[in-house]
Motif scaffolding. Structure first.
Motif, PDB file in Angstrom:
ATOM      1  N   HIS A 105      16.632  13.256  -7.960  1.00  0.00           N
ATOM      2  CA  HIS A 105      17.357  11.980  -8.071  1.00  0.00           C
ATOM      3  C   HIS A 105      18.878  12.843  -8.155  1.00  0.00           C
ATOM      4  O   HIS A 105      19.067  13.883  -8.290  1.00  0.00           O
ATOM      5  N   HIS A 107      21.412  12.902 -10.494  1.00  0.00           N
ATOM      6  CA  HIS A 107      22.283  13.110 -11.804  1.00  0.00           C
ATOM      7  C   HIS A 107      22.436  14.672 -11.591  1.00  0.00           C
ATOM      8  O   HIS A 107      21.852  15.726 -11.218  1.00  0.00           O
ATOM      9  N   ASP A 109      22.600  17.189 -13.627  1.00  0.00           N
ATOM     10  CA  ASP A 109      22.190  18.267 -14.312  1.00  0.00           C
ATOM     11  C   ASP A 109      20.725  18.406 -13.215  1.00  0.00           C
ATOM     12  O   ASP A 109      20.195  19.328 -13.576  1.00  0.00           O
ATOM     13  N   HIS A 110      20.782  17.816 -12.104  1.00  0.00           N
ATOM     14  CA  HIS A 110      19.652  18.032 -11.138  1.00  0.00           C
ATOM     15  C   HIS A 110      20.279  18.417  -9.716  1.00  0.00           C
ATOM     16  O   HIS A 110      19.630  18.873  -8.942  1.00  0.00           O
ATOM     17  N   HIS A 183      14.520   5.442 -12.307  1.00  0.00           N
ATOM     18  CA  HIS A 183      15.523   6.119 -13.138  1.00  0.00           C
ATOM     19  C   HIS A 183      16.756   5.960 -12.277  1.00  0.00           C
ATOM     20  O   HIS A 183      17.878   5.870 -12.956  1.00  0.00           O
ATOM     21  N   ASP A 202      12.920  12.188 -13.433  1.00  0.00           N
ATOM     22  CA  ASP A 202      13.066  11.776 -14.808  1.00  0.00           C
ATOM     23  C   ASP A 202      12.788  10.264 -15.142  1.00  0.00           C
ATOM     24  O   ASP A 202      13.127  10.018 -16.181  1.00  0.00           O
ATOM     25  N   ARG A 205       9.963  10.406 -19.376  1.00  0.00           N
ATOM     26  CA  ARG A 205      10.255  11.665 -20.044  1.00  0.00           C
ATOM     27  C   ARG A 205       9.816  11.268 -21.338  1.00  0.00           C
ATOM     28  O   ARG A 205       9.711  10.175 -21.919  1.00  0.00           O
TER      29      ARG A 205
END
Ligand code: ZN
Length: 323
Positions: A105, A107, A109-110, A183, A202, A205
């Protein structure tokens, strides 16, 4: 009409948006990349704990790496500030080139590391919706346009829902499986058929409450559908690897779904009683589940705990009608 609470929340968000939420208060130099082997040629790369304020359990998003003579296949690319460390960790496994990267996805942090790997010649796979989210990001909470992404990181191969995209390499069959708006609007699960492992992304979680990123197309209905889909796809012994939190088996999905429905039903009741978003969030509807959700009352960024963010998202979806 916006309540005073909503306005004050927006003010907090506006004060915090000069840099993306995932970059605030994080000393990237303190983050180490920890490699864990979960199958003969399949690895997880995780950021160290206690450094990233919005992911206290492990900094950033979890990376998956399939190794072998055909080159590496990677899942997700962490924060851009960690790219050198991620590459070093991959090179520790073997010297083969990284060939493909799939994003679960959008975001940061990915995906923030995507341009770094794309510039090395790695081909990025993702949902068509994710590419579109990168090209047309939602405005920041203060109304300003979001900064443009480095176009080098845009996915090259895109796909939708329906039959999985299959990659055949290193003795594995890798399925890239689209999940309907959960998500985010462009979620993908990655299944390794032989290793019997699924990287979920995600939408599940267990460190912190669910995060339904409505601004990027996520939905409560899609999250529940994703849980059903995952339960059907996984066997009892399938290793399920979320982007954050503990690695699980299928039997954890049903209680997670039950928790989401429990909170949803309580929010719906309060909406029917005419309660405002502020009142619904203040009612601490997640309290019956808090003991089972580590990190649920830690900050999720923008001045909210993950419990508050979750209840607010559920309220907004129910109030606005399902997406
Ligand atoms: Zn995410």
């Amino acid at each position: 009409m916006k309540s005073g609470w909503r306005l004050s929340l927006l003010a907090i968000v506006a004060a915090a948006v000069s840099v993306p939420a995932w970059t605030q208060g994080t000393d990237y130099s303190q983050i180490q990349i920890i490699t864990t082997k979960i199958a003969p040629n399949l690895y997880i790369l995780s950021g160290s704990a206690g450094v990233d304020p919005v992911h206290q359990d492990a900094a950033g998003g979890r990376i998956g790496v399939l190794a072998g003579p055909d080159g590496f296949f990677m899942i997700d690319a962490q924060y851009a500030q960690l790219s050198d460390k991620v590459l070093a960790a991959v090179k520790q496994i073997s010297s083969e080139p990284i060939r493909f990267l799939a994003n679960t996805h959008i975001h940061g942090d990915h995906t923030a590391g995507d341009p770094f790997f794309a510039k090395m010649g790695v081909t990025i796979f993702a949902r068509e919706e994710l590419r579109d989210e990168m090209l047309h990001p939602p405005p920041l909470a203060n109304g300003n346009p979001a900064p443009a992404r480095d176009p080098a990181g845009l996915p090259v191969v895109t796909f939708g829902l329906g039959n999985p995209v299959k990659l055949h390499m290193n003795g594995e069959v890798i399925d890239l499986i689209g999940v309907r708006a959960a998500h985010t609007g462009g979620d993908t699960m990655v299944r390794f058929e032989k290793a019997n492992v699924i990287f979920i992304g995600d939408f599940y979680r267990d460190f912190g409450y669910p995060y339904i990123d409505r601004a990027n197309g996520g939905s409560l209905a899609g999250m529940l559908e994703g849980c059903d889909f995952l339960e059907k796809l996984a066997g009892p012994d399938t290793t399920l690897v979320p982007g954050h939190g503990a690695i699980i088996r299928r039997n954890k999905i049903a209680p997670y779904r039950t928790m989401i429905i429990g909170v949803r039903d309580r929010v719906q009741q309060m909406i029917e009683q005419g309660k405002t978003e502020q009142e619904v969030v203040a009612a601490k509807l997640t309290a019956p589940y808090d003991a089972r959700v580590p990190g649920g009352n830690l900050t999720a960024g923008a001045g909210l705990t993950s419990a508050e963010r979750f209840v607010s998202e559920v309220y907004q979806e129910l109030k606005g009608g399902a997406k």
